[in-house]
Write an enzyme that holds these catalytic residues in place. Structure first.
Site, PDB file in Angstrom:
ATOM      1  N   GLY A   1       0.810  -1.193   0.000  1.00 56.82           N
ATOM      2  CA  GLY A   1       0.000   0.000   0.000  1.00 56.82           C
ATOM      3  C   GLY A   1       0.850   1.251   0.000  1.00 56.82           C
TER       4      GLY A   1
ATOM      5  N   VAL B   1       1.652   5.037   1.897  1.00 55.95           N
ATOM      6  CA  VAL B   1       1.572   5.750   3.166  1.00 55.95           C
ATOM      7  C   VAL B   1       1.734   7.238   2.895  1.00 55.95           C
ATOM      8  CG1 VAL B   1       2.512   5.984   5.488  1.00 55.95           C
ATOM      9  CG2 VAL B   1       2.534   3.766   4.345  1.00 55.95           C
TER      10      VAL B   1
ATOM     11  N   LYS C   1      -1.977   4.996   6.135  1.00 57.59           N
ATOM     12  CA  LYS C   1      -1.653   3.921   5.198  1.00 57.59           C
ATOM     13  C   LYS C   1      -2.911   3.485   4.466  1.00 57.59           C
ATOM     14  CE  LYS C   1       0.942  -0.365   4.720  1.00 57.59           C
ATOM     15  NZ  LYS C   1       1.860  -1.325   5.381  1.00 57.59           N
TER      16      LYS C   1
ATOM     17  N   ASP D   1       3.789 -11.267  11.546  1.00 51.96           N
ATOM     18  CA  ASP D   1       4.419 -10.779  10.323  1.00 51.96           C
ATOM     19  C   ASP D   1       5.671  -9.960  10.641  1.00 51.96           C
ATOM     20  OD1 ASP D   1       4.603 -10.638   7.577  1.00 51.96           O
ATOM     21  OD2 ASP D   1       3.377  -8.845   7.409  1.00 51.96           O
TER      22      ASP D   1
END
Length: 418
Positions: free
Chosen positions: A2, A4, A19, A108
């Site tokens: 994505g 930001v 974001k 993650d």
């Protein structure tokens, strides 16, 4: 994953990072999961974890806002000197163990999700862990995207490859993969296909950390154990073992435990040479070992504009989607102290109501007995006492009820509204 943007919150008059996720979905289950993950991330209160302020979905595009970290860089792709890795690992492990103590697993952990801020002398000033679970939910909606899958598979614990559930141990494995990459300049395993990479995570032995001190390789290998029960009990235990190995490999005059404790180490280093080798024919291939570098790697990362939040720093963009221009920050979570005040006032209000009802009932009974006995009820001691008790009950109930309603309004104003 994505874009930001640097945005200005008009209401609070502060800069925030927004974001916009690359994956959009109108699926109700996805939206519920995204909201749950965002609220979970916002509920974590630790200096080493990014603060999430707000979130939402606009035209199927999920977004969330977080604390803006000026001059933060990512060390992804850099070879980092062991003493700097020790400092980064020390702060990360505390943040991750805090999240685990709150029942939250990151799922993650990787270099791209770690923001490092440096002091003017190039030493590490602050380490912040990003994207607690939010990006992971979105990754799972784009399993057809090879880039997204590989990005997570490079740090995926063996038990997860084999269908296990995320845990503190799997976070520690991902953290160890990150440490390995910092030290070597290359991922733990490299392959041309996702299947080969996943197979390596589950079955292949890690390459030795060539050039690193023997104790360091031993420490990292334990955290990379295929069996999660063979890893360290906590990430902090892993960090402590790593620090001990670094200290043991350095001359006593270079730094001491007091320096480590206060984070005042200013390591010396020089830019490394060499580059990781490419994988061929889908086979795992050892990387050429670059020479170790120190804080100069961190400084170089900043000079090259490798900002952790996608170009937000000196080249910040204020071009946010028009539909989000009316953004106003709202607290995603209710502060813990407000919850306690709300709960205590609720209990106090209920007890006050119960006391008032009891005083009224006992007063009515005393009144009936006085009338039945032919006494003047207004001169009856029990009736008078119960009347006074009822009056006090009304005052106490009004006191607590007023404050309870005020607390309820605060909770409602702080509560996230999609």
């Amino acid at each position: 994953m994505g874009q930001v943007f640097l945005v200005e919150n008009d209401r609070l008059q502060r800069l925030e990072a927004m974001k916009l996720m690359a994956v959009g979905s109108t699926d109700a289950q996805f939206l519920r999961r995204f909201a749950t993950e965002a609220r979970t991330a916002a509920g974590l209160d630790h200096p080493g974890i990014i603060t999430v302020y707000d979130y939402g979905v606009t035209r199927g595009v999920p977004w969330y806002t977080m604390r803006y970290i000026p001059d933060a860089v990512s060390l992804d792709g850099s070879v980092v000197e062991p003493r700097d890795v020790m400092n980064v690992l020390g702060e990360l492990s505390e943040a991750i163990d805090y999240a685990h103590s709150m029942g939250v697993v990151h799922r993650d952990i990787k270099p791209a999700n770690i923001a490092v801020s440096t002091a003017t002398d190039g030493s590490i000033a602050r380490v912040t862990l990003l994207d607690f679970g939010i990006s992971r939910v979105l990754d799972e909606t784009r399993m057809t995207s090879a880039d997204a899958v590989v990005g997570s598979a490079a740090y995926l614990a063996p038990e997860l490859v084999q269908g296990g559930q995320p845990s503190a141990a799997s976070d520690q494995y991902a953290l160890a993969c990150t440490v390995y990459q910092y030290l070597s300049g290359a991922p733990l395993f490299r392959a041309d296909s996702v299947a080969a990479l996943l197979y390596a995570q589950a079955h292949a032995d890690p390459r030795p950390l060539t050039g690193a001190a023997g104790p360091l390789d031993t420490v990292v290998r334990r955290a990379l154990s295929k069996d999660p029960t063979h890893r360290y009990e906590t990430c902090t235990a892993f960090s402590d073992a790593f620090a001990g190995a670094v200290l043991a490999s350095q001359a006593p005059t270079e730094f001491n435990y007091a320096q480590v404790a206060r984070g005042a180490i200013t390591p010396e280093g020089a830019a490394g040479t060499g580059a990781p080798s490419a994988a061929a024919d889908g086979q795992l291939e050892p990387a050429k070992q670059p020479a170790a570098v120190g804080s100069s790697a961190i400084q170089d990362a900043w000079r090259s504009g490798s900002n952790i939040i996608g170009g937000i720093g000196r080249s910040a963009s204020r071009n946010v989607e028009r539909d989000l221009r009316d953004f106003r920050s709202r607290a995603v979570r209710v502060p813990e102290r407000l919850w306690w005040r709300f709960t205590l006032l609720l209990v106090a209000t209920c007890l006050s109501m119960w006391g008032l009802v009891a005083a009224v009932l006992f007063g009515a009974d005393a009144y009936g007995q006085a009338v039945e006995a032919g006494r003047r009820w207004w001169l009856d001691t029990e009736v008078v006492l119960q009347g006074i008790a009822a009056l006090v009950g009304v005052i106490v109930l009004a006191f607590f009820a007023t404050r309870f309603l005020r607390a309820a309004r605060e909770v409602r104003s702080n509560w996230k509204r999609d």
